[in-house]
Design a protein around this motif. Sequence first.
Motif, PDB file in Angstrom:
ATOM      1  N   ASP A   1       0.828  -1.214   0.000  1.00  0.00           N
ATOM      2  CA  ASP A   1       0.000   0.000   0.000  1.00  0.00           C
ATOM      3  C   ASP A   1       0.858   1.259   0.000  1.00  0.00           C
ATOM      4  OD1 ASP A   1      -2.355  -1.412  -0.066  1.00  0.00           O
ATOM      5  OD2 ASP A   1      -2.653  -1.379   2.108  1.00  0.00           O
ATOM      6  N   GLU A   2       1.949   1.248   0.777  1.00  0.00           N
ATOM      7  CA  GLU A   2       2.829   2.419   0.823  1.00  0.00           C
ATOM      8  C   GLU A   2       3.507   2.656  -0.526  1.00  0.00           C
ATOM      9  OE1 GLU A   2       4.179   2.371   5.546  1.00  0.00           O
ATOM     10  OE2 GLU A   2       5.309   1.233   4.044  1.00  0.00           O
TER      11      GLU A   2
ATOM     12  N   LEU B   1       3.950   5.376  -5.792  1.00  0.00           N
ATOM     13  CA  LEU B   1       3.979   5.272  -7.253  1.00  0.00           C
ATOM     14  C   LEU B   1       2.769   5.959  -7.887  1.00  0.00           C
ATOM     15  CD1 LEU B   1       5.263   1.627  -7.796  1.00  0.00           C
ATOM     16  CD2 LEU B   1       6.483   3.761  -8.213  1.00  0.00           C
ATOM     17  N   ARG B   2       1.660   5.999  -7.192  1.00  0.00           N
ATOM     18  CA  ARG B   2       0.494   6.695  -7.739  1.00  0.00           C
ATOM     19  C   ARG B   2       0.819   8.165  -7.986  1.00  0.00           C
ATOM     20  NH1 ARG B   2      -2.854   5.383  -4.144  1.00  0.00           N
ATOM     21  NH2 ARG B   2      -2.665   7.221  -2.819  1.00  0.00           N
ATOM     22  N   GLU B   3       1.439   8.806  -7.003  1.00  0.00           N
ATOM     23  CA  GLU B   3       1.790  10.216  -7.174  1.00  0.00           C
ATOM     24  C   GLU B   3       2.949  10.382  -8.162  1.00  0.00           C
ATOM     25  OE1 GLU B   3      -0.045  12.691  -6.033  1.00  0.00           O
ATOM     26  OE2 GLU B   3      -1.319  11.035  -5.382  1.00  0.00           O
ATOM     27  N   PHE B   4       3.882   9.434  -8.150  1.00  0.00           N
ATOM     28  CA  PHE B   4       5.001   9.473  -9.081  1.00  0.00           C
ATOM     29  C   PHE B   4       4.499   9.389 -10.524  1.00  0.00           C
ATOM     30  CE2 PHE B   4       8.465   7.239 -11.388  1.00  0.00           C
ATOM     31  CZ  PHE B   4       9.504   8.140 -11.161  1.00  0.00           C
TER      32      PHE B   4
ATOM     33  N   PHE C   1      13.106   4.854   1.586  1.00  0.00           N
ATOM     34  CA  PHE C   1      11.745   5.101   1.110  1.00  0.00           C
ATOM     35  C   PHE C   1      11.117   6.331   1.772  1.00  0.00           C
ATOM     36  CE2 PHE C   1       7.121   4.364   1.179  1.00  0.00           C
ATOM     37  CZ  PHE C   1       6.895   4.330  -0.186  1.00  0.00           C
ATOM     38  N   HIS C   2      11.323   6.499   3.078  1.00  0.00           N
ATOM     39  CA  HIS C   2      10.692   7.636   3.749  1.00  0.00           C
ATOM     40  C   HIS C   2      11.229   8.967   3.211  1.00  0.00           C
ATOM     41  CE1 HIS C   2      14.397   7.237   6.155  1.00  0.00           C
ATOM     42  NE2 HIS C   2      14.236   8.509   6.482  1.00  0.00           N
ATOM     43  N   ARG C   3      12.519   8.973   2.830  1.00  0.00           N
ATOM     44  CA  ARG C   3      13.074  10.194   2.237  1.00  0.00           C
ATOM     45  C   ARG C   3      12.584  10.390   0.804  1.00  0.00           C
ATOM     46  NH1 ARG C   3      19.323  10.049   2.726  1.00  0.00           N
ATOM     47  NH2 ARG C   3      19.028  11.901   1.401  1.00  0.00           N
ATOM     48  N   ALA C   4      12.353   9.288   0.095  1.00  0.00           N
ATOM     49  CA  ALA C   4      11.795   9.404  -1.256  1.00  0.00           C
ATOM     50  C   ALA C   4      10.390   9.986  -1.201  1.00  0.00           C
ATOM     51  CB  ALA C   4      11.780   8.030  -1.926  1.00  0.00           C
ATOM     52  N   GLU C   5       9.594   9.576  -0.228  1.00  0.00           N
ATOM     53  CA  GLU C   5       8.245  10.136  -0.079  1.00  0.00           C
ATOM     54  C   GLU C   5       8.314  11.640   0.171  1.00  0.00           C
ATOM     55  OE1 GLU C   5       5.147   7.009   1.743  1.00  0.00           O
ATOM     56  OE2 GLU C   5       6.841   7.437   3.075  1.00  0.00           O
ATOM     57  N   ALA C   6       9.235  12.046   1.050  1.00  0.00           N
ATOM     58  CA  ALA C   6       9.386  13.473   1.325  1.00  0.00           C
ATOM     59  C   ALA C   6       9.877  14.222   0.090  1.00  0.00           C
ATOM     60  CB  ALA C   6      10.356  13.675   2.491  1.00  0.00           C
TER      61      ALA C   6
ATOM     62  N   LEU D   1       9.309  13.415  -3.058  1.00  0.00           N
ATOM     63  CA  LEU D   1       8.225  13.519  -4.031  1.00  0.00           C
ATOM     64  C   LEU D   1       7.260  14.641  -3.663  1.00  0.00           C
ATOM     65  CD1 LEU D   1       7.201  12.129  -6.610  1.00  0.00           C
ATOM     66  CD2 LEU D   1       5.730  10.721  -5.147  1.00  0.00           C
ATOM     67  N   LYS D   2       6.967  14.768  -2.372  1.00  0.00           N
ATOM     68  CA  LYS D   2       6.103  15.869  -1.925  1.00  0.00           C
ATOM     69  C   LYS D   2       6.769  17.220  -2.194  1.00  0.00           C
ATOM     70  CE  LYS D   2       3.813  13.171   1.714  1.00  0.00           C
ATOM     71  NZ  LYS D   2       3.641  13.004   3.177  1.00  0.00           N
ATOM     72  N   ALA D   3       8.090  17.271  -2.027  1.00  0.00           N
ATOM     73  CA  ALA D   3       8.801  18.521  -2.287  1.00  0.00           C
ATOM     74  C   ALA D   3       8.755  18.887  -3.767  1.00  0.00           C
ATOM     75  CB  ALA D   3      10.258  18.396  -1.819  1.00  0.00           C
ATOM     76  N   VAL D   4       8.831  17.893  -4.650  1.00  0.00           N
ATOM     77  CA  VAL D   4       8.733  18.165  -6.086  1.00  0.00           C
ATOM     78  C   VAL D   4       7.355  18.735  -6.416  1.00  0.00           C
ATOM     79  CG1 VAL D   4       8.675  17.121  -8.380  1.00  0.00           C
ATOM     80  CG2 VAL D   4      10.426  16.421  -6.738  1.00  0.00           C
ATOM     81  N   ALA D   5       6.313  18.140  -5.829  1.00  0.00           N
ATOM     82  CA  ALA D   5       4.946  18.600  -6.106  1.00  0.00           C
ATOM     83  C   ALA D   5       4.709  20.012  -5.586  1.00  0.00           C
ATOM     84  CB  ALA D   5       3.937  17.643  -5.496  1.00  0.00           C
ATOM     85  N   ALA D   6       5.370  20.360  -4.476  1.00  0.00           N
ATOM     86  CA  ALA D   6       5.108  21.659  -3.844  1.00  0.00           C
ATOM     87  C   ALA D   6       6.110  22.734  -4.245  1.00  0.00           C
ATOM     88  CB  ALA D   6       5.137  21.497  -2.324  1.00  0.00           C
ATOM     89  N   ARG D   7       7.098  22.395  -5.068  1.00  0.00           N
ATOM     90  CA  ARG D   7       8.158  23.350  -5.375  1.00  0.00           C
ATOM     91  C   ARG D   7       7.591  24.563  -6.108  1.00  0.00           C
ATOM     92  NH1 ARG D   7      12.743  21.110  -7.589  1.00  0.00           N
ATOM     93  NH2 ARG D   7      13.344  23.065  -8.546  1.00  0.00           N
TER      94      ARG D   7
END
Length: 428
Positions: free
Chosen positions: A8-9, A14-17, A100-105, A107-113
């Motif tokens: 699920d994680e 990957l859904r957001e990616f 993985f936890h840093r990859a999640e962070a 990805l969020k940073a890319v979306a919010a940049r």
Amino acid sequence: MTDTPTADELGGFLREFVRMLLRSSGEGAEGVARAAGAVARAYGGAAETVMVADGAVLHVAVGGRTSTTTVTAFPDVARLDRAVALKELAEEILAGRLPFHRAEAGLKAVAARPAPYPRWAKPVGIVLFAVGFAPAVQPTWYEVGTTAVLASVVACLAVLAEGRRRLTQALPLFAAVVVSLLTVWIFATDLSHGGPVMIMLPALFYFVPGDLLSAATAELAAGYLSTGAVRLVYAVVLLLQLYVGVLLGLAVTGTPRSTMLDTVARGDMSHWVIVLSWAVFTAGMVLAFDVPRRSVGWVLALVYLTLGVQAAGTALAGEVAGTFVASVALAVTADLVARGPGRPPRLVLFLGGFFTLTVGSLGLRALTSLAGGHVLHGFHDLMDFLTIVTTIAVGLMAGAALLPAGVPRGGDAAPGPRPATGPGTTGS
């Protein structure tokens, strides 16, 4: 990796990616599934993706557990800085340097940049983008001057529509109406300056879907039937919006359609001014599409590479051969450059050079000539359009085929064989 995600994680990541990859898939969606599969493998899982042009069904498996989800995103190239950041994030993941936890962070940073340039830079970029392209339509100073005025109006409309999705979707229509009105009332009173269509084209070039048209043709030829068909329909709809907008402008002014012959004025620019205009065009593209500063040199180099190869090929063997060779050179160079770590993704490298081939403008010229009753001239433009768009698509495919097996496409996240799961679907 120091932490292994659950199904699920990993599916959520990957859904957001994949959603972000879809948003920057204006030159083709076939690499999205390979990128998702490569990232999944980096975290001990597997991902299989069924693609359509604006969505995907994503099936993720980790340790015997599975997760299935759907993803939708509207293809766009307005924020190329995010495409660059996403490639850099994928490189970190595939190099094994990102838990993985840093990859999640990340990805969020890319979306919010935030955008790399201030808000006023986008309208300035749209104007420079059009002005730099104008000499390719008509090499006259009158064309450049009228384009500066008309593109300024288009830029204002683009700023007003920003953040308003419904208005943005109809923006090509509204922009074409306004440009048509101003051209007929003010700028096209003397045919010695060229036909009305030729005066309008540079200002509307920001909306012309030439990249989508060739991407759709290439995907259809490669067997990606669903993605190619949807992109082709969407590109045609955008062209029809521009076409109808021009006709509405004529109707409001009472101008006969017969005036819509794309007569070209005699040039009064030196060759070197025309060559340098492509640097202005590239600067406009950088600002209008938020290309990061560190990628500008690569983009400019590929613009001039495409121009040089096309000019040489055309001089030696004609326009079709020149366009084909330029497409091959662009595809190979963009793919090879994008392989390097820290370099821009294929889309960013590819887009500037692609715009120089001006395929979409031929489609609009053909439609307006046909609407004006110039049937033979219109069908001549239409045949040129179909020939060139097919030539570009086949050239891009040939360029990709020339790369050694296992070499990743520039927009992909990792090397790997091409999928063999059938047309329109890819798996890993």
